[in-house]
Scaffold this motif. Structure first.
Motif, PDB file in Angstrom:
ATOM      1  N   VAL A  76       0.844  -1.192   0.000  1.00  0.00           N
ATOM      2  CA  VAL A  76       0.000   0.000   0.000  1.00  0.00           C
ATOM      3  C   VAL A  76       0.881   1.244   0.000  1.00  0.00           C
ATOM      4  O   VAL A  76       2.072   1.182   0.279  1.00  0.00           O
ATOM      5  CB  VAL A  76      -0.934   0.009   1.239  1.00  0.00           C
ATOM      6  CG1 VAL A  76      -1.884  -1.166   1.189  1.00  0.00           C
ATOM      7  CG2 VAL A  76      -0.110  -0.019   2.524  1.00  0.00           C
ATOM      8  N   ASP A  77       0.261   2.351  -0.342  1.00  0.00           N
ATOM      9  CA  ASP A  77       0.996   3.612  -0.296  1.00  0.00           C
ATOM     10  C   ASP A  77       1.429   3.904   1.130  1.00  0.00           C
ATOM     11  O   ASP A  77       0.735   3.533   2.087  1.00  0.00           O
ATOM     12  CB  ASP A  77       0.115   4.745  -0.808  1.00  0.00           C
ATOM     13  CG  ASP A  77      -0.169   4.616  -2.294  1.00  0.00           C
ATOM     14  OD1 ASP A  77       0.669   4.005  -2.996  1.00  0.00           O
ATOM     15  OD2 ASP A  77      -1.225   5.101  -2.739  1.00  0.00           O
ATOM     16  N   PRO A  78       2.558   4.566   1.302  1.00  0.00           N
ATOM     17  CA  PRO A  78       3.027   4.881   2.655  1.00  0.00           C
ATOM     18  C   PRO A  78       1.993   5.693   3.433  1.00  0.00           C
ATOM     19  O   PRO A  78       1.358   6.596   2.889  1.00  0.00           O
ATOM     20  CB  PRO A  78       4.295   5.704   2.407  1.00  0.00           C
ATOM     21  CG  PRO A  78       4.714   5.357   1.013  1.00  0.00           C
ATOM     22  CD  PRO A  78       3.469   5.058   0.256  1.00  0.00           C
ATOM     23  N   THR A  79       1.830   5.334   4.692  1.00  0.00           N
ATOM     24  CA  THR A  79       0.938   6.084   5.566  1.00  0.00           C
ATOM     25  C   THR A  79       1.620   7.386   5.969  1.00  0.00           C
ATOM     26  O   THR A  79       2.840   7.540   5.807  1.00  0.00           O
ATOM     27  CB  THR A  79       0.619   5.278   6.831  1.00  0.00           C
ATOM     28  OG1 THR A  79       1.837   5.071   7.549  1.00  0.00           O
ATOM     29  CG2 THR A  79       0.006   3.931   6.471  1.00  0.00           C
ATOM     30  N   PRO A  80       0.864   8.340   6.526  1.00  0.00           N
ATOM     31  CA  PRO A  80       1.511   9.570   7.029  1.00  0.00           C
ATOM     32  C   PRO A  80       2.608   9.264   8.047  1.00  0.00           C
ATOM     33  O   PRO A  80       3.634   9.948   8.077  1.00  0.00           O
ATOM     34  CB  PRO A  80       0.338  10.332   7.660  1.00  0.00           C
ATOM     35  CG  PRO A  80      -0.861   9.865   6.911  1.00  0.00           C
ATOM     36  CD  PRO A  80      -0.614   8.419   6.605  1.00  0.00           C
ATOM     37  N   GLU A  81       2.374   8.226   8.869  1.00  0.00           N
ATOM     38  CA  GLU A  81       3.384   7.856   9.865  1.00  0.00           C
ATOM     39  C   GLU A  81       4.661   7.367   9.190  1.00  0.00           C
ATOM     40  O   GLU A  81       5.775   7.688   9.602  1.00  0.00           O
ATOM     41  CB  GLU A  81       2.833   6.768  10.809  1.00  0.00           C
ATOM     42  CG  GLU A  81       1.738   7.226  11.749  1.00  0.00           C
ATOM     43  CD  GLU A  81       0.371   7.283  11.071  1.00  0.00           C
ATOM     44  OE1 GLU A  81       0.258   6.863   9.890  1.00  0.00           O
ATOM     45  OE2 GLU A  81      -0.579   7.775  11.718  1.00  0.00           O
ATOM     46  N   GLU A  82       4.463   6.531   8.128  1.00  0.00           N
ATOM     47  CA  GLU A  82       5.615   6.018   7.392  1.00  0.00           C
ATOM     48  C   GLU A  82       6.370   7.157   6.706  1.00  0.00           C
ATOM     49  O   GLU A  82       7.613   7.201   6.722  1.00  0.00           O
ATOM     50  CB  GLU A  82       5.150   4.999   6.360  1.00  0.00           C
ATOM     51  CG  GLU A  82       6.219   4.572   5.351  1.00  0.00           C
ATOM     52  CD  GLU A  82       7.333   3.733   5.944  1.00  0.00           C
ATOM     53  OE1 GLU A  82       8.297   3.455   5.217  1.00  0.00           O
ATOM     54  OE2 GLU A  82       7.248   3.373   7.129  1.00  0.00           O
ATOM     55  N   LEU A  83       5.645   8.091   6.121  1.00  0.00           N
ATOM     56  CA  LEU A  83       6.292   9.242   5.484  1.00  0.00           C
ATOM     57  C   LEU A  83       7.076  10.062   6.497  1.00  0.00           C
ATOM     58  O   LEU A  83       8.174  10.554   6.204  1.00  0.00           O
ATOM     59  CB  LEU A  83       5.235  10.111   4.784  1.00  0.00           C
ATOM     60  CG  LEU A  83       4.567   9.502   3.544  1.00  0.00           C
ATOM     61  CD1 LEU A  83       3.427  10.392   3.068  1.00  0.00           C
ATOM     62  CD2 LEU A  83       5.599   9.304   2.433  1.00  0.00           C
ATOM     63  N   ALA A  84       6.497  10.198   7.693  1.00  0.00           N
ATOM     64  CA  ALA A  84       7.189  10.938   8.759  1.00  0.00           C
ATOM     65  C   ALA A  84       8.470  10.212   9.171  1.00  0.00           C
ATOM     66  O   ALA A  84       9.512  10.838   9.397  1.00  0.00           O
ATOM     67  CB  ALA A  84       6.265  11.111   9.960  1.00  0.00           C
ATOM     68  N   MET A  85       8.391   8.870   9.253  1.00  0.00           N
ATOM     69  CA  MET A  85       9.576   8.087   9.589  1.00  0.00           C
ATOM     70  C   MET A  85      10.640   8.206   8.512  1.00  0.00           C
ATOM     71  O   MET A  85      11.835   8.306   8.811  1.00  0.00           O
ATOM     72  CB  MET A  85       9.188   6.609   9.785  1.00  0.00           C
ATOM     73  CG  MET A  85       8.393   6.330  11.048  1.00  0.00           C
ATOM     74  SD  MET A  85       7.809   4.618  11.119  1.00  0.00           S
ATOM     75  CE  MET A  85       9.348   3.729  11.119  1.00  0.00           C
ATOM     76  N   GLN A  86      10.196   8.199   7.232  1.00  0.00           N
ATOM     77  CA  GLN A  86      11.150   8.338   6.136  1.00  0.00           C
ATOM     78  C   GLN A  86      11.849   9.701   6.177  1.00  0.00           C
ATOM     79  O   GLN A  86      13.059   9.794   5.949  1.00  0.00           O
ATOM     80  CB  GLN A  86      10.432   8.144   4.798  1.00  0.00           C
ATOM     81  CG  GLN A  86       9.965   6.727   4.547  1.00  0.00           C
ATOM     82  CD  GLN A  86       9.147   6.603   3.272  1.00  0.00           C
ATOM     83  OE1 GLN A  86       8.887   7.600   2.589  1.00  0.00           O
ATOM     84  NE2 GLN A  86       8.738   5.392   2.943  1.00  0.00           N
ATOM     85  N   GLN A  87      11.078  10.744   6.488  1.00  0.00           N
ATOM     86  CA  GLN A  87      11.664  12.081   6.578  1.00  0.00           C
ATOM     87  C   GLN A  87      12.645  12.158   7.745  1.00  0.00           C
ATOM     88  O   GLN A  87      13.732  12.738   7.616  1.00  0.00           O
ATOM     89  CB  GLN A  87      10.554  13.129   6.757  1.00  0.00           C
ATOM     90  CG  GLN A  87      11.067  14.567   6.868  1.00  0.00           C
ATOM     91  CD  GLN A  87      11.870  15.004   5.666  1.00  0.00           C
ATOM     92  OE1 GLN A  87      11.584  14.595   4.534  1.00  0.00           O
ATOM     93  NE2 GLN A  87      12.884  15.830   5.898  1.00  0.00           N
ATOM     94  N   GLU A  88      12.252  11.541   8.866  1.00  0.00           N
ATOM     95  CA  GLU A  88      13.143  11.533  10.026  1.00  0.00           C
ATOM     96  C   GLU A  88      14.434  10.791   9.702  1.00  0.00           C
ATOM     97  O   GLU A  88      15.521  11.204  10.109  1.00  0.00           O
ATOM     98  CB  GLU A  88      12.444  10.875  11.221  1.00  0.00           C
ATOM     99  CG  GLU A  88      13.274  10.908  12.494  1.00  0.00           C
ATOM    100  CD  GLU A  88      12.576  10.227  13.663  1.00  0.00           C
ATOM    101  OE1 GLU A  88      13.228  10.029  14.700  1.00  0.00           O
ATOM    102  OE2 GLU A  88      11.379   9.889  13.530  1.00  0.00           O
ATOM    103  N   LYS A  89      14.316   9.693   8.939  1.00  0.00           N
ATOM    104  CA  LYS A  89      15.507   8.935   8.569  1.00  0.00           C
ATOM    105  C   LYS A  89      16.416   9.768   7.668  1.00  0.00           C
ATOM    106  O   LYS A  89      17.639   9.774   7.818  1.00  0.00           O
ATOM    107  CB  LYS A  89      15.090   7.637   7.856  1.00  0.00           C
ATOM    108  CG  LYS A  89      16.278   6.714   7.503  1.00  0.00           C
ATOM    109  CD  LYS A  89      17.026   6.299   8.770  1.00  0.00           C
ATOM    110  CE  LYS A  89      18.101   5.271   8.450  1.00  0.00           C
ATOM    111  NZ  LYS A  89      17.531   3.920   8.262  1.00  0.00           N
ATOM    112  N   LYS A  90      15.809  10.519   6.722  1.00  0.00           N
ATOM    113  CA  LYS A  90      16.603  11.382   5.865  1.00  0.00           C
ATOM    114  C   LYS A  90      17.378  12.402   6.689  1.00  0.00           C
ATOM    115  O   LYS A  90      18.548  12.697   6.421  1.00  0.00           O
ATOM    116  CB  LYS A  90      15.703  12.106   4.859  1.00  0.00           C
ATOM    117  CG  LYS A  90      15.161  11.224   3.745  1.00  0.00           C
ATOM    118  CD  LYS A  90      14.279  12.031   2.804  1.00  0.00           C
ATOM    119  CE  LYS A  90      13.684  11.152   1.706  1.00  0.00           C
ATOM    120  NZ  LYS A  90      12.763  11.913   0.835  1.00  0.00           N
TER     121      LYS A  90
END
Length: 422
Positions: A76-90
């Motif tokens: 599935v498309d990334p959830t808002p939480e997943e997007l937030a985690m990806q941004q934090e990882k960046k």
């Protein structure tokens, strides 16, 4: 360590997992962690892996039962939480890159400074005016950096060239003493005099035979008496090159102790200049950490504990307490164990957050030259559980962390511990 492999469909909140995926290819802060919510489970499933390792002893629950008819996973498309985690990882990756750049910059500046001290020492008798000018210029450069920002980040440097210890000792003492003076709100002109005195504090040793200066075994009484003359010899040299009085006092008094047990004058605390009292503390610390035989050296943590517990009467208590606070409870170079069981080594400490240093951690899934550096000030869930001796590490962990045989430091204020202004 009880490791077992389960299906990703058995994941649930409370399991402690190990991701066998490159650190840069997922959004989590660590390759091993305890699952806290269902969003993390979804993120793991979206990695496309079928199985995952868990560490039973760290799990808060059992895995879900095995499902016989496992449904085909739907990406599935990334959830808002997943997007937030990806941004934090960046942001973590950017911070890590900046941290490495800051340390590399410090290494370069430190090497230049040590080379300058070597040149100053060599020119001392043949070109004394040049030696003083170069020392004055080096001290001014360090002072300009020191005053450039409020917080001071102290970085651990790489091991240095054997036989060059005298130059690195003088630089260590200058860096840490100037840092301490700044924390004590000294005037810039006094910090500069302090730096000059530190650069030349052991200069009198050029008049002592190398076989005594570099002797690894205990000195005889006669050898001790001769070694103690380096303070008086240093004063004569300092006066020839016209060092300021405060710097000359440091050369004479840096082995004087508050209780009167030091040399050459057996002065008590109130008779020792304040600049000399500062250098006495830092000089003792660096000598504990960098003994002639590295096997006899204390860890930075041990050195501070020893000075505070067993040698407190030797030092002025006010600067001693401030020095310990600046270096942190866990100074750069300290090997530690984190609250989650991970081993690491402190690589830099911010004087404003002495309990939350930056730590390079051992993670076998990450190549050594890409080792993760955690800024504990940004890791609220992690803390240092204990300080350990490097000898307690397994050979594999020891080789990965590479504890320093000799401790050398440099401060970086332009970029801070993570490459950004604080």
């Amino acid at each position: 360590m009880a490791i077992k492999t389960i299906s990703v469909d058995q994941l649930c909140v409370g399991l402690h997992v190990h991701l066998d995926v490159a650190w840069l290819k997922h959004s989590f802060a660590r390759n091993s962690f305890t699952i806290k919510n269902n969003e993390q489970i979804e993120s793991i499933r979206n990695l496309g892996i079928k199985t995952i390792r868990i560490e039973s002893t760290l799990c808060e629950c059992r895995p879900l039962p095995v499902q016989i008819d496992t449904p085909i996973p739907v990406v599935v498309d990334p959830t808002p939480e997943e997007l937030a985690m990806q941004q934090e990882k960046k942001e973590r990756v950017a911070k890590l890159i900046a941290e490495r750049a800051a340390i590399a910059g410090c290494e370069k500046e430190y090497t230049k400074a040590a080379t300058a001290i070597k040149s100053i020492t060599r020119n001392l008798f043949s070109r004394p005016e040049d030696a003083f000018r170069d020392a004055d210029q080096l001290t001014q450069q360090m002072l300009d950096s020191l005053l450039a920002d409020k917080d001071i980040a102290i970085h651990l440097m790489n091991d240095k060239i054997a036989g060059e210890e005298a130059y690195y000792h003088s630089l260590n003492v200058a860096i840490l003493s100037m840092m301490l003076a700044k924390e004590m709100s000294f005037e810039p002109k006094d910090i500069k005099v302090l730096g000059l005195g530190c650069i030349f504090h052991d200069i009198g040793k050029v008049e002592i035979p190398d076989r005594i200066v570099n002797k690894h075994s205990e000195l005889t009484r006669a050898e001790q008496n001769l070694m103690q003359l380096h303070c008086s010899y240093g004063v004569k040299i300092a006066e020839k090159i016209k060092l300021p009085k405060g710097a000359v006092d440091i050369i004479l008094q840096h082995h004087e102790y508050a209780d009167g047990s030091g040399y050459p004058g057996h002065l008590t605390n109130d008779k020792i200049s304040l600049l000399s009292r500062i250098v006495c503390i830092v000089n003792a610390y660096d000598n504990h950490c960098n003994r002639l035989n590295p096997a006899d050296s204390m860890t930075p943590y041990e050195a501070l504990v020893h000075m505070f517990t067993h040698q407190r009467k030797l030092f002025d208590p006010a600067p001693l307490n401030i020095f310990i606070r600046c270096m942190g409870v866990y100074p750069p170079g300290t090997v530690i164990k984190l609250s989650d069981g991970t081993f690491g080594m402190v690589v830099s400490v911010n004087s404003g957050k002495p309990l939350r240093p930056s730590v390079v951690i051992y993670d076998p899934s990450v190549p050594k030259d890409e080792a993760i550096i955690l800024d504990l000030s940004a890791e609220s869930e992690l803390e240092i559980a204990s300080s350990i001796k490097p000898a307690q590490l397994t050979p594999v962990v020891y080789a990965y962390l590479s504890p320093r045989k000799r401790m050398t430091y440099f401060f970086d204020l332009q970029n801070g511990p993570a490459g950004q202004k604080k």
